[in-house]
Design a protein around this motif. Structure first.
Motif, PDB file in Angstrom:
ATOM      1  N   ALA A 111       0.832  -1.207   0.000  1.00 52.15           N
ATOM      2  CA  ALA A 111       0.000   0.000   0.000  1.00 52.15           C
ATOM      3  C   ALA A 111       0.865   1.256   0.000  1.00 52.15           C
ATOM      4  N   LEU A 158      -4.306   5.473  -8.608  1.00 48.19           N
ATOM      5  CA  LEU A 158      -5.262   5.559  -7.495  1.00 48.19           C
ATOM      6  C   LEU A 158      -6.072   4.268  -7.353  1.00 48.19           C
ATOM      7  N   CYS A 159      -6.351   3.610  -8.477  1.00 48.39           N
ATOM      8  CA  CYS A 159      -7.050   2.323  -8.404  1.00 48.39           C
ATOM      9  C   CYS A 159      -6.193   1.293  -7.688  1.00 48.39           C
ATOM     10  N   THR A 206      -6.169   2.126  -4.016  1.00 44.36           N
ATOM     11  CA  THR A 206      -7.453   1.764  -3.404  1.00 44.36           C
ATOM     12  C   THR A 206      -7.541   0.266  -3.156  1.00 44.36           C
ATOM     13  N   GLY A 207      -7.154  -0.526  -4.148  1.00 43.01           N
ATOM     14  CA  GLY A 207      -7.192  -1.974  -3.983  1.00 43.01           C
ATOM     15  C   GLY A 207      -6.324  -2.444  -2.838  1.00 43.01           C
ATOM     16  N   VAL A 223      -5.284  -0.696  -0.220  1.00 40.31           N
ATOM     17  CA  VAL A 223      -5.833  -0.225   1.055  1.00 40.31           C
ATOM     18  C   VAL A 223      -7.021  -1.093   1.466  1.00 40.31           C
ATOM     19  N   LEU A 224      -7.875  -1.452   0.512  1.00 38.92           N
ATOM     20  CA  LEU A 224      -9.000  -2.336   0.825  1.00 38.92           C
ATOM     21  C   LEU A 224      -8.506  -3.688   1.318  1.00 38.92           C
ATOM     22  N   TRP A 272      -9.795  -3.809  -8.846  1.00 39.20           N
ATOM     23  CA  TRP A 272      -9.017  -2.576  -8.688  1.00 39.20           C
ATOM     24  C   TRP A 272      -7.615  -2.741  -9.261  1.00 39.20           C
ATOM     25  N   VAL A 299     -16.539   1.583  -8.696  1.00 35.89           N
ATOM     26  CA  VAL A 299     -16.993   1.895  -7.330  1.00 35.89           C
ATOM     27  C   VAL A 299     -18.342   1.229  -7.049  1.00 35.89           C
TER      28      VAL A 299
END
Length: 374
Positions: A115, A145-146, A149-150, A152-153, A166, A208
C-alpha cells in the motif's frame, strides 16, 4: 570533502538526483522473482504437484503478479521517468512487501508495504499531472489511485477476489495512459478525447458501484471496456507502425494482439456468470492479465528495459516465439475453461508459464547480443 562539510542545499540536490542504473537492478530482480513465484503458485493452484515452501503461497498468486511484479516494475519505470530518488521509494516498498509476504511475515506488514508503494506511485503521478494536465496523465493518475485503493481495501480486510478488479483497472488504465501519451504524435480530435474521458469516468464509476452491485456493474463495465478498447485501437500509432519491419513491427504486432485479448476479456465478461461454472472467471481474468497485459509487456520490454537498466536489447525474430506461444496457450486455456476440460486447462496453464520463461530467456539473450554489439 567530508559528509559533514556538505551544505544542506547540496545534500538536498543529491537526494533528488536520479538513482544510478546499477542500483535499480535489485528492484528489477525482485520484481521478476515475484513473477516467477506467482507463476509457480498459479501452476500449483491448477493442480500441478510442484513443491511450495509454504501452503500460504497458494493465496499469493494474484498479489505477487499484480503488485509484486507489475507494481514494482511499473513503479520502477515511473521512478526512472521522474528522475528523482524519492520516487524509488515506491518500487522499493512494493518489492519489500512481496518479500515479506513470501517470507511469512505478518500479513499487515507485507500488505502495508504494498500500500505504501502504491501510495508513492500515486503521489509521483499526481505531481506529474499537476505540472502537465493532460488526458494521458489523468488516465495514469486514475490507474495509480485504483491500485492504491485496492491495496488499502486489502489491508483493511477485504478478500483478494474483491480487490482484483481494482488491480485490473490499475493495469488497464496505466497501459491506456501510456498509449495515449504516444498518440501525441498523431493526436485525436478534441471530441474524440472528450469521448475517451467520458468513458474513463464511467469505467471508474462502475468500479466503485461494484461494491454494492457486483454482477450488474461488472457487465456494464465490460461494455465500457469494449468501447475503450475500440477507441484505443482506432487511435494507436501501432496501426501504422505494423507496416514497418524489425523491432518496430514486432512491437506493433504485440500491441495490436494485446488489444484483441482485451476485447475478448470484455466479451467474456458479458456472458452469463453461470456459464462454465467457476472457469469463466478464470478465462476473463487471464485473457486480461496474460493476454492483454503480458502482450503489452512483451512489446514494450525491448524499449523499457534499456531505459531502466541501460542494457541494450538486440532484437531478433525469435521474439515472435514467446508471443505466439502465449497466444496459442491462452487460446487453449480459454477453450478449456469454457468447455470444462480440467486436464487441458492444466496443460494450458503450464504452457502459459513456459511462454513467460521463454520471454525472459529471449530477452536475456537479446541483452547479451546487445552487449557484444556495443
Amino acid at each position: 570533502m567530508s559528509a559533514t562539510s556538505v551544505r544542506p542545499r547540496e545534500r538536498e540536490t543529491a537526494w533528488r538526483r536520479d538513482l544510478p542504473p546499477p542500483l535499480r537492478l535489485p528492484l528489477l530482480a525482485l520484481g521478476f522473482a515475484s513473477l516467477l513465484l506467482g507463476v509457480w503458485a498459479g501452476l500449483v493452484r491448477l493442480g500441478w504437484a510442484f513443491p511450495l515452501p509454504r501452503a500460504e503461497l497458494l493465496l499469493l498468486h494474484g498479489p505477487l503478479m499484480a503488485s509484486g511484479f507489475f507494481g514494482t516494475v511499473i513503479g520502477l519505470e515511473r521512478a526512472v521517468a521522474a528522475g528523482r530518488r524519492p520516487a524509488y521509494l515506491g518500487p522499493t516498498a512494493t518489492a519489500l512487501g512481496a518479500v515479506l509476504l513470501v517470507a511469512g511475515a505478518p500479513a499487515p506488514a507485507g500488505i502495508g508495504a504494498l500500500a505504501l508503494g502504491s501510495g508513492v506511485l500515486a503521489l509521483t503521478t499526481a505531481d506529474v499531472w499537476r505540472r502537465q494536465r493532460t488526458l494521458f496523465n489523468a488516465t495514469l493518475l486514475a490507474g495509480a489511485l485504483c491500485w492504491l485503493t485496492g491495496n488499502v481495501l486489502w489491508l483493511a480486510g477485504a478478500a483478494v477476489a474483491g480487490v482484483v478488479p481494482w488491480w485490473a483497472a490499475f493495469l488497464v488504465l496505466t497501459i491506456a495512459g501510456e498509449r495515449l501519451e504516444l498518440s501525441r504524435l498523431l493526436p485525436p480530435a478534441p471530441a474524440a478525447q472528450r469521448l475517451f474521458g467520458a468513458g474513463l469516468l464511467l469505467f471508474l464509476a462502475l468500479l466503485v458501484l461494484g461494491a454494492w452491485f457486483p454482477e450488474a456493474a461488472a457487465r456494464l463495465q465490460a461494455l465500457v471496456l469494449l468501447a475503450l478498447t475500440a477507441w484505443l485501437v482506432r487511435y494507436d500509432i501501432a496501426r501504422r507502425t505494423v507496416r514497418q519491419a524489425g523491432l518496430t513491427r514486432f512491437i506493433a504486432v504485440a500491441l495490436l494482439s494485446a488489444y484483441g485479448w482485451l476485447a475478448v476479456s470484455a466479451l467474456l465478461g458479458l456472458l452469463p456468470p453461470g456459464l462454465a461454472g467457476g472457469s469463466l472467471r478464470d478465462a476473463v481474468l487471464h485473457t486480461l492479465f496474460l493476454g492483454f497485459v503480458f502482450s503489452m509487456v512483451f512489446g514494450h520490454a525491448p524499449v523499457i528495459l534499456p531505459a531502466v537498466t541501460r542494457f541494450a536489447v538486440d532484437y531478433h525474430p525469435v521474439f515472435y516465439l514467446h508471443l505466439l506461444l502465449l497466444h496459442a496457450s491462452l487460446a487453449l486455456r480459454v477453450a478449456a475453461d469454457l468447455g470444462g476440460w480440467t486436464g487441458t486447462a492444466r496443460l494450458a496453464g503450464l504452457l502459459n508459464g513456459l511462454a513467460l520463461l521463454l520471454f525472459m530467456a529471449n530477452t536475456i539473450a537479446g541483452v547479451r547480443r546487445g552487449r557484444r554489439l556495443a
